[in-house]
Design an enzyme around this catalytic site. Sequence first.
Site, PDB file in Angstrom:
ATOM      1  N   LYS A  84       0.767  -1.248   0.000  1.00 46.45           N
ATOM      2  CA  LYS A  84       0.000   0.000   0.000  1.00 46.45           C
ATOM      3  C   LYS A  84       0.799   1.300   0.000  1.00 46.45           C
ATOM      4  O   LYS A  84       0.216   2.371   0.185  1.00 46.45           O
ATOM      5  CB  LYS A  84      -0.940   0.017   1.214  1.00 46.45           C
ATOM      6  N   SER A 124      -9.228   2.907  -2.806  1.00 45.64           N
ATOM      7  CA  SER A 124      -8.501   4.108  -2.377  1.00 45.64           C
ATOM      8  C   SER A 124      -8.845   5.296  -3.252  1.00 45.64           C
ATOM      9  O   SER A 124      -9.141   5.152  -4.449  1.00 45.64           O
ATOM     10  CB  SER A 124      -6.994   3.833  -2.470  1.00 45.64           C
ATOM     11  N   TYR A 148       0.811   1.903  -7.296  1.00 47.38           N
ATOM     12  CA  TYR A 148      -0.136   1.507  -6.249  1.00 47.38           C
ATOM     13  C   TYR A 148      -1.562   1.842  -6.655  1.00 47.38           C
ATOM     14  O   TYR A 148      -2.463   0.997  -6.602  1.00 47.38           O
ATOM     15  CB  TYR A 148       0.214   2.194  -4.931  1.00 47.38           C
ATOM     16  N   LYS A 152      -5.004  -0.610  -7.549  1.00 47.08           N
ATOM     17  CA  LYS A 152      -6.338  -0.459  -6.962  1.00 47.08           C
ATOM     18  C   LYS A 152      -7.398  -0.302  -8.054  1.00 47.08           C
ATOM     19  O   LYS A 152      -8.490  -0.875  -7.972  1.00 47.08           O
ATOM     20  CB  LYS A 152      -6.361   0.749  -6.016  1.00 47.08           C
TER      21      LYS A 152
END
Length: 352
Positions: A84, A124, A148, A152
């Site tokens: 993350k 996110s 990242y 997602k």
Amino acid sequence: MRILLCGGAGYIGCHTYTVLVERGHQVVIADNFANSSPQVLARLEQVTGKPVPFHPLDMRDRPGVDAFFARQTFDAVVHFAALKAVGESCERPLDYFENNISGTIYLLQAMRAAGVPRLVFSSSATVYGEPESVPVREDAPLRVTNPYGRTKLVMEELIGDVCRADPHFRAANLRYFNPVGAHASGLLGEDPSDTPSNLMPYICQVAVGRREKLRIFGGDYPTPDGTGVRDYIHVMDLARAHADALDYLVNEDRNLTVNLGTGRGISVMELVHAFAKASSREVPYEIVDRRPGDAAEVYADPALAQRLLGWRAELDVDAMCRDAWRWQSMNPYGYAAGRVEEDRVEEAVSLV
């Protein structure tokens, strides 16, 4: 319901566990402790007063995931298991794609084979990249700016495709803004394994004496005090939203994508001052150059979550700082040097 938390020993996962147990659900945690500590399990036993059903599982282990689901029965899965850190994802993109995307594929395949019909996904606000305007609504353009965030977004798209292919499968994508804070007991909190990449744990470590000072990236943004503005949300408010999303999937039998934030932007300097007040500690800082790609303001429009889930953030910035400081002051070096002895971990875990 009987619910599996993948990555449930992590920061958001363990707080969600407490809410789900409080609401009467049977909850099992699966984790490989890549971003968490076995100490969390003993802490959860203290908080809930109950043994913690746990299974060691790496979501990249497809045979292991398949075997686990073949011998278990679940009504729903909450999927937290992912790497993350934005900066780290730029240095190790292949690791992020392997872990986050491959792990999600294996999870979805195992759920389908076992007939598990519901998924709540930990997404996110990074899927919005640098938004054109604020507050950010769910229909804002999706344009990620780092590996990242890209993982997602790909995971959201995978889940959406599964929902379209299977009329009996239901999923909720929860787009977090900036989770902070800790459980009110001080037993659970955010414990980065390396240098914190998020603002609040860095502030906490400065206040407790682990780091010399905070570096604030940019003091000349077009904001009231020149520092960047973000939407910070208490982790317990976030945990409640997961439980509410599970109820929605059951009661409404529809898919869901919502923002989870307060709808109020807080600047870096506001957060620093609020934390200093809550902790009665000075937070030394210096203002340095902006980081490339950082937006001046990013905060949520949470109206859809309120309308569909009946959910809204309840805990303000003072509560966020107070609870974060309680956690850090009680656990200056996180779980590694916490007050629960290591041998209590085995007592707290009942393997499923």
